[in-house]
Design an enzyme around this catalytic site. Sequence first.
Site, PDB file in Angstrom:
ATOM      1  N   ASP A  13      -9.142  -4.521  -6.263  1.00 18.13           N
ATOM      2  CA  ASP A  13      -8.729  -3.488  -5.310  1.00 18.13           C
ATOM      3  C   ASP A  13      -9.481  -2.189  -5.609  1.00 18.13           C
ATOM      4  OD1 ASP A  13      -7.406  -1.635  -3.695  1.00 18.13           O
ATOM      5  OD2 ASP A  13      -5.414  -2.434  -4.136  1.00 18.13           O
ATOM      6  N   HIS A  67      -7.756  -4.865  -1.659  1.00 12.04           N
ATOM      7  CA  HIS A  67      -6.596  -4.165  -1.086  1.00 12.04           C
ATOM      8  C   HIS A  67      -6.250  -4.863   0.220  1.00 12.04           C
ATOM      9  CE1 HIS A  67      -3.892  -0.746  -1.148  1.00 12.04           C
ATOM     10  NE2 HIS A  67      -4.093  -0.588   0.140  1.00 12.04           N
ATOM     11  N   SER A 103       0.844  -1.194   0.000  1.00 14.11           N
ATOM     12  CA  SER A 103       0.000   0.000   0.000  1.00 14.11           C
ATOM     13  C   SER A 103       0.883   1.250   0.000  1.00 14.11           C
ATOM     14  CB  SER A 103      -0.970  -0.039   1.182  1.00 14.11           C
ATOM     15  OG  SER A 103      -1.987   0.937   1.024  1.00 14.11           O
TER      16      SER A 103
END
Length: 319
Positions: free
Chosen positions: A273, A302, A183
């Site tokens: 995602d 995600h 991330s």
Amino acid sequence: MPTIDMPLEQLGTYAGRNPKPADFDAYWARALAEMRDVDPAVEIVESGFEVPGADCLHLYFTGVGGARIHAKYVRPKHAKEPHPAVLQFHGYAHHSGDWIDKLGYAAAGFSVLAMDCRGQGGRSEDRGGVKGTTFRGHIVRGLDDHPDRLLFRDIFLDAAQLAGIAMSLPEVDAGRVGTIGGSQGGGLALACAALEPRIRRTAPSVPFLCDYKRVWEMDLARDAYEELRTYFRLFDPQHKREEAIFERLGYVDVQHLADRIRGEVMMGVGLLDTVCPPSTQFAAYNRIVAGKRMEIYHDYVHERLADFEDKALQFMLGM
């Protein structure tokens, strides 16, 4: 197959939407020159956390703007010297994590340096002092000031500076240093490798901080990118400055740095995602001109990608 973005064949050629400022290269040349002029005043101190096979230490250094930046430093006790190292970067608003998260790499003979991003959940300082809003998020911090005041500029520089410090440690082989993270950490792993081209290998997953305008146009400016929506609602509700705002964000858009990467890259993406949409990640990946491969997880959002961290360790062992 379910999809929230472009078909996979289009993702493979997608070139990004967020504009790149005309003076982008000069901007980062100036930023790197400022970083190199800083005396890092590196300090390494005992942490009090003890395990048989590694030294667990705190490392502090001075970054641009005078902020003291912290990293956890795990050094294997019985590894050959010089030995490889990995730089580990964390997710948005979090911190460098527990010591145990680093011990797998230490057991494999790597030193690990895990940075706390300034102003987020760890020990690093945020010196502040920008004009304009500081409300809700670091992407917009400094957006109404001079472009050199964008907070993520400083965080990218902290990552690159840490890489240089790691490479200067006598126990570390400067030619075998890699970057990892998911991330925000994935975005920083890429930015670090771009700004410090001696980075040998990079293994980001689901990277953040890529192709802001694409996120906006997909109506996914929520969760990690929610601050963009808040900024427009409060400070440009009629979007009269939209073009200029996205162009300014282009200075800290990882896709525009990606072609500077010289080491090998293995990236992981989840095709469902909705936090960091796949197209934004491919925008950065498709600009990488170094050796690269994409690990694709069709049914993942995600999140932590199955086996990707194991693959990353194997990838780093090949340095």
